[in-house]
Design an enzyme around this catalytic site. Structure first.
Site, short mmCIF file in Angstrom:
data_model
loop_
_atom_site.label_atom_id
_atom_site.label_comp_id
_atom_site.label_asym_id
_atom_site.label_seq_id
_atom_site.Cartn_x
_atom_site.Cartn_y
_atom_site.Cartn_z
N LYS A 1 -19.55 44.39 -15.94
CA LYS A 1 -19.56 43.83 -14.47
C LYS A 1 -19.72 45.12 -13.60
CE LYS A 1 -15.67 40.75 -16.73
NZ LYS A 1 -14.28 40.01 -16.48
N GLN B 1 -8.60 42.70 -15.28
CA GLN B 1 -9.16 42.16 -16.37
C GLN B 1 -7.82 42.38 -16.87
OE1 GLN B 1 -12.45 42.19 -17.15
NE2 GLN B 1 -11.69 41.42 -19.57
N ASP C 1 -12.02 35.82 -9.52
CA ASP C 1 -11.78 35.35 -11.25
C ASP C 1 -11.04 34.16 -10.85
OD1 ASP C 1 -11.92 36.35 -13.18
OD2 ASP C 1 -10.34 38.09 -13.08
N1 GUN Z 1 -10.75 38.71 -20.29
C1 GUN Z 1 -11.21 37.97 -20.31
N2 GUN Z 1 -11.92 36.82 -19.76
C2 GUN Z 1 -12.11 37.23 -18.46
C3 GUN Z 1 -11.82 37.17 -17.38
O1 GUN Z 1 -12.61 36.27 -17.09
N3 GUN Z 1 -11.27 37.71 -16.09
C4 GUN Z 1 -10.45 38.30 -16.48
N4 GUN Z 1 -9.94 38.91 -15.60
N5 GUN Z 1 -9.74 39.30 -17.80
C5 GUN Z 1 -10.84 38.09 -19.02
#
Ligand code: GUN
Length: 304
Positions: A52, A96, A119
């Site tokens: 990311k 995350q 998100d």
């Molecule tokens: N953990 C696994 N997938 C995601 C996601 O799309 N966003 C976040 N914040 N954590 C995750």
């Protein structure tokens, strides 16, 4: 032969569009800013967060990775989020998941400014999505819709079956499909005669987090299968159940001691009309849509 819906290609297309928007924003003196908060050292999270941050840097964002220790408290995390809410140069905040047990994840997600909630997990954005209003939509489900649209798969009027009802994938995927005028069914662990329901699907979205759960007899011939699962298989017996005789996967398993399999059994893809592979499918779209959401947040926050 089923058509492979190539996540690499579609993600590249979206990222190129985001890059063009970043350039346009730069001409107005705006640089999108993304902050990713990663607690502790969950191996999968390390990889996701690195991707990311790297992608946001490549696209010219202001990019920040904040790494509180594994022992962090809810109160300390709330302070981190409040500080990010207050910083004007930060347009997107992503915490995350998963978080350590002592941290109240819901309290954190609720504390993120909805305008910076890239998100799409804040109840305000979930509510906007439910009400069919413009919202920052969760990245993986938004990616599912992009794959379908950009591959020319008709959604309006199609029978779409979503297997899995998580707040992050299943539920928002169902709402996005409904907003595109699909006839939507959501299935879960208590669904009776699951196969009878999934066999009615023109579009089958598998998001249950169980390796190879969707088997060939659960699929209508010619259906489009979107496989959201990312499961690591380490046991020989399980590997053989999915990939016996597959030389490429065999070599990978021998080399690394594991392979990734989705929620769909590879044999089920042979019956489909089109499908997203794992890896190389939906996963790549999640990051592309995060970038797209961040640019959207940057625009909306400045009334552009
Ligand atoms: N953990 C696994 N997938 C995601 C996601 O799309 N966003 C976040 N914040 N954590 C995750």
């Amino acid at each position: 032969m089923a058509k492979v819906l190539d996540g690499v290609e579609i993600a590249a297309e979206i990222k190129a569009e985001v890059a063009a928007e970043v350039k346009e924003l730069a001409a107005r003196g705006v640089r999108p800013g993304l902050a990713v908060v990663q607690v502790g050292h969950v191996p999968a999270s390390e990889i996701y967060v690195r991707n990311k941050v790297q992608t946001s840097e490549e696209l010219g964002f202001l990019s920040e990775r904040i790494t509180p220790p594994e022992t962090v408290t809810t109160e300390e995390m709330l302070d981190v989020i409040r500080a990010l809410n207050d910083r004007d140069e930060i347009d997107g905040i992503l915490v995350q998941l998963p978080l350590p047990k002592q941290v109240d994840a819901k309290a954190l997600l609720d504390a993120i400014d909805p305008a910076k909630d890239v998100d799409g997990f804040h109840p305000i954005n979930a509510g906007r999505l439910q009400a069919g209003r413009p919202a920052l939509a969760p990245c993986t489900p938004a990616g599912v819709i992009e794959i379908l649209k950009r591959s020319g798969i008709p959604i309006a009027g199609a029978n779409a079956v979503v297997v899995g009802r998580s707040d992050i994938v299943g539920k928002p995927a169902a709402l996005l499909l409904l907003n595109e005028n699909a006839t939507v069914t959501i299935c879960h662990s208590k669904t009776r005669d699951l196969g009878a329901v999934t066999r009615g699907a023109d579009i089958l979205v598998a998001a249950i987090g169980r390796p190879g759960f969707i088997t060939p007899e659960m699929v209508k011939p010619g259906a489009t299968i979107i496989d959201v699962g990312i499961n690591r298989v380490t046991e020989r017996e399980e590997f053989d159940r999915f990939f016996a005789g597959n030389e490429k996967r065999e070599a990978a398993f021998e080399k690394r001691g594991s392979v990734i399999v989705g929620d769909v059994h590879p044999a089920a893809f042979e019956i489909a009309g089109a499908y997203t592979p794992v890896p190389g499918g939906v996963g790549l779209l999640t990051i592309a849509m995060l970038m797209s959401n961040t640019v959207q947040a940057a625009r909306m926050r400045r009334g552009l």
